[in-house]
Scaffold this active site. Structure first.
Site, mmCIF file in Angstrom:
data_model
loop_
_atom_site.group_PDB
_atom_site.id
_atom_site.type_symbol
_atom_site.label_atom_id
_atom_site.label_comp_id
_atom_site.label_asym_id
_atom_site.label_seq_id
_atom_site.Cartn_x
_atom_site.Cartn_y
_atom_site.Cartn_z
ATOM 1 N N SER A 133 0.830 -1.204 0.000
ATOM 2 C CA SER A 133 0.000 0.000 0.000
ATOM 3 C C SER A 133 0.860 1.248 0.000
ATOM 4 O O SER A 133 1.977 1.256 0.542
ATOM 5 C CB SER A 133 -0.891 0.000 1.248
ATOM 6 O OG SER A 133 -1.481 1.273 1.449
ATOM 7 N N TYR A 158 -2.242 -0.192 10.068
ATOM 8 C CA TYR A 158 -2.457 -0.749 8.734
ATOM 9 C C TYR A 158 -1.177 -0.654 7.902
ATOM 10 O O TYR A 158 -0.718 -1.626 7.301
ATOM 11 C CB TYR A 158 -3.604 -0.024 8.028
ATOM 12 C CG TYR A 158 -3.738 -0.372 6.569
ATOM 13 C CD1 TYR A 158 -4.173 -1.637 6.178
ATOM 14 C CD2 TYR A 158 -3.425 0.554 5.572
ATOM 15 C CE1 TYR A 158 -4.292 -1.965 4.827
ATOM 16 C CE2 TYR A 158 -3.540 0.230 4.228
ATOM 17 C CZ TYR A 158 -3.973 -1.027 3.861
ATOM 18 O OH TYR A 158 -4.084 -1.359 2.531
#
Length: 332
Positions: A133, A158
């Site tokens: 990501s 995350y």
């Protein structure tokens, strides 16, 4: 459609946004795809079922409901289907939710990915492609973000789990010769997308005449990447495992982004134009875990595959709005 490629592709997160589109593209090429997903209720399960409804029309598609964090279930898929190529898109997504519910991220993103790596280790896998990501860049100030940059200061759990995936994949590649490619996705959007993403929730609120929350008072930039460009990038990479590096690891990272940050207020204005309706805006300070800007350096993607995402937001958002109105039966 017939093809000489008789490989089996295992796509985790197969009922997810990117997993759905990638599966559909591979199935349309006549390839054999195994979807794996736990169908959790992080967002509307009906949307996941709608995606699966499209995929189940293909004869060469199989779907298994299972949990990446359950090692036995992951092992069973490897033992039953003997996949040649793995695309690990299954993960608990969302920056803000990682502050509310950290346990889920460790289970899905760390333990789940470990189980996939172990599956690759004990089975002859030609290529592991996995989702990282743009969040790994954290609060980096240097732009555009390059895969050469240091990414050891994530600002959300995350992001930390995604960085850990990259480290784990590199280690397994080095130790066990697993060819692995990590893809840092930049704000993916489009039809059948994730309802927790801003463009989706903004659309819902605007059509219902409800206010939208604009964080950092609108002073934010995002490198929005249309779903078709993401899938093209993945499909280019799948048959091309990386070469060995100086340490003997066959591991590489790519950014997949539009290489063009959009100011949040311009993005909202474009969405308003597509909807033919103005948003009621509520301005808020920056959220914990959020970053000011994302901006992908896609030099490696261009050099290795002669490709870069280039769908403008005016085109991508128009397609999303058209789908949204049809899917939710919302007229003009």
């Amino acid at each position: 459609m017939t093809t000489k490629n008789n490989k089996t592709y295992l796509i985790t997160g197969g009922a997810g946004f990117i997993g759905f589109y990638l599966s559909k593209q591979l199935l349309e090429q006549g390839l054999k795809v195994i979807g794996f997903d736990n169908l959790n209720n992080y967002y509307d399960v009906n949307l996941k079922q709608s995606r699966l409804g499209v995929l189940k029309d293909f004869d060469n598609y199989s779907f298994i409901k299972g949990d990446l964090a359950n090692k036995d279930e992951v092992e069973e898929v490897f033992n039953t289907y003997h996949p040649d190529i793995i695309v690990n898109l299954g993960a608990q997504a969302g920056v803000r939710y990682s502050i509310e519910n950290p346990d889920t991220y460790i289970q899905s993103n760390v333990m789940g990915f470990f189980n996939i790596l172990e599956g690759c280790r004990h089975n002859k896998v030609e290529h592991l492609v996995y989702a990282s990501s743009s969040s790994v860049y954290g609060a980096n100030k240097k732009i555009p973000f390059s895969t050469e940059d240091k990414v050891d200061k994530p600002v959300s759990l995350y992001a930390a789990t995604k960085k850990s995936n990259e480290l784990m994949a590199y280690t397994y590649s080095h130790l066990y010769g697993i060819p692995a490619t990590g893809l840092r996705f930049f704000t993916v959007y489009g039809p059948y997308g994730r309802p927790d993403m801003a463009y989706y929730s903004f659309t819902k609120a605007i059509l219902e005449g409800k206010p939208i929350k604009v964080f950092n008072h609108g002073d934010m930039y995002r490198d929005f990447t249309y779903i078709d460009d993401i899938v093209t990038g993945i499909v280019n990479i799948l048959p091309n495992p990386p070469q060995k590096d100086e340490n003997g690891a066959t591991h590489k990272l790519y950014n997949i982004g539009n290489n063009k940050p959009e100011k949040l207020m311009d993005f909202i204005q474009t969405l308003e134009q597509c909807l033919g309706k103005e948003a009621i805006k509520e301005y808020h300070p920056m959220q914990p875990g959020d970053v000011y800007q994302t901006y992908a350096d896609v030099t490696d993607l261009m050099n290795d595959f002669d490709f870069k995402p280039d769908t403008p937001i005016s085109v991508g958002l128009a397609k999303f709005v058209e789908w949204y109105r049809e899917y939710y039966k919302v007229g003009k």
